[in-house]
Write an enzyme that holds these catalytic residues in place. Sequence first.
Site, PDB file in Angstrom:
ATOM      1  N   LYS A 126       0.856  -1.191   0.000  1.00  0.00           N
ATOM      2  CA  LYS A 126       0.000   0.000   0.000  1.00  0.00           C
ATOM      3  C   LYS A 126       0.888   1.237   0.000  1.00  0.00           C
ATOM      4  CE  LYS A 126      -4.354   1.327   0.216  1.00  0.00           C
ATOM      5  NZ  LYS A 126      -5.549   0.714  -0.400  1.00  0.00           N
ATOM      6  N   ASP A 166      -6.982   4.569  -4.786  1.00  0.00           N
ATOM      7  CA  ASP A 166      -7.620   4.455  -3.464  1.00  0.00           C
ATOM      8  C   ASP A 166      -8.242   5.829  -3.210  1.00  0.00           C
ATOM      9  OD1 ASP A 166      -7.871   2.633  -0.980  1.00  0.00           O
ATOM     10  OD2 ASP A 166      -7.201   4.485  -0.071  1.00  0.00           O
TER      11      ASP A 166
END
Length: 444
Positions: A126, A166
Amino acid sequence: MSYVDEVIEQVIKQNPAEPEFHQAVKEVLESLRVVVEANEEKFRKDALLERLVNPERQFKFRVPWVDDKGQVQVNTGYRVQFNSAIGPYKGGLRLHPSVNLGIIKFLGFEQIFKNSLTGLPIGGGKGGSDFDPKGKSDREVMAFCQSFMTELCKYIGADTDVPAGDIGTGAREIGFMFGQYKRIRGVYEGVLTGKGLSYGGSLARTEATGYGLLYITEEMLKCNGQDIAGKTVAVSGSGNVAIYATQKAQQLGAKVVTVSDSTGWVYDPDGIDVAALKEIKEVNRARLTEYKKYRPNSEYHEGKGVWSAKVDIALPCATQNELDIEDAKTLVANGVLAVCEGANMPTTLEATEYLQKNGVYFVPGKAANAGGVATSALEMSQNSERLSWSFEEVDSKLKGIMVNIFHNLDSAAKKYGFDGNYVVGANIAGFEKVVDAMNAQGIV
Ligand code: NDP
């Protein structure tokens, strides 16, 4: 002290001031207790949990860029490469002022199990930055994205680490980042997913997380003798996940009566108008206060409160810890049947336990929102093959993956005596594959 408790304590001590990371580790390890205890001696000797909770590597870097007034701005960029046991790192890039290392680590840790659950060969990672794209001009967003990628491109690649979107990273940001990667590295490869259709993107990727959330919700309800058609639904958020969750819920015959953003929420008794929502959010990048202009019958409320609507199904699709114990009590008092998480960790631990204790079907984000990353992996396959699949083909693969995820976590829960506990089921099902791969690859 048990091995699980020891590792949780260590994580808190070694990673101070990272409450979201502590929360994610606790939630996962607590629910793995039964599996860990059955293998405690071997896991302890191999320091398996210590290896699992420590990222393989993490990068933190300076991102300088020039704003429209000629002022230099400096943000911080992150990429955490958490676990590559089952494939190249895969996970999104979050652009939001709240981003810090702890948030990225919580998301990266969750991503390991989510990616494993999809059944596809992708490891967990991430990244992101505390840059806020809101209120910035396109040129400023481009300046930031180019500077961010100038550093990030040293650590990623189509076979090593493939970031995606995201919060705050949509098609525009992915385009700017892809352009800069190509320019610096001189290769045209599928290094990012969520790309535009004209340069290697996959049909149905935009819709995938929201659609996938509804496919798994539908399957879970079906297996519990319920039908999604005719149900009333509360959705929070009004971004990518929320919009397409709303759209698919309506296609399946449910009525979505709420959406929200960080300043307020909308209640539309006649069902949310998706076309209006898309125009406000995707085209005009405006606030939800605009919604009333399209639907005079609707109500706009400032602040929190989206979970006070009386609904059968709640789908939190905004951000972490947006549904707390008070919200859970309200939902239960209003007779909610199911809560399925579109966002990552939107429900606090206390609220999750309360919902489960009160018989609410609860599907955690790492399973329920896995449709996004699964379709990103399908985008990677299409890029490798240099082919594009039709919308129907991708959508039907996505549906198959979501239905399969539900059955895997349902069986894992049953196997360990936690029938109906989908949190335990998801963590165990995701964990088993990763551990198997880690064991096979030796101490690395
Ligand atoms: P977007 O940026 O498109 O939308 C986010 C939405 O959540 C916006 O409505 C935003 O409101 C709201 N929001 C963000 N932060 C807060 C906050 N602190 N408080 C209240 N509301 C907030 O993001 P996505 O829809 O892509 O992501 C939503 C969630 O889903 C995240 O948890 C993400 O990690 C998760 N997710 C996303 C996937 C994807 O494919 N996009 C895949 C899997 C999970 P505002 O506009 O006012 O900021």
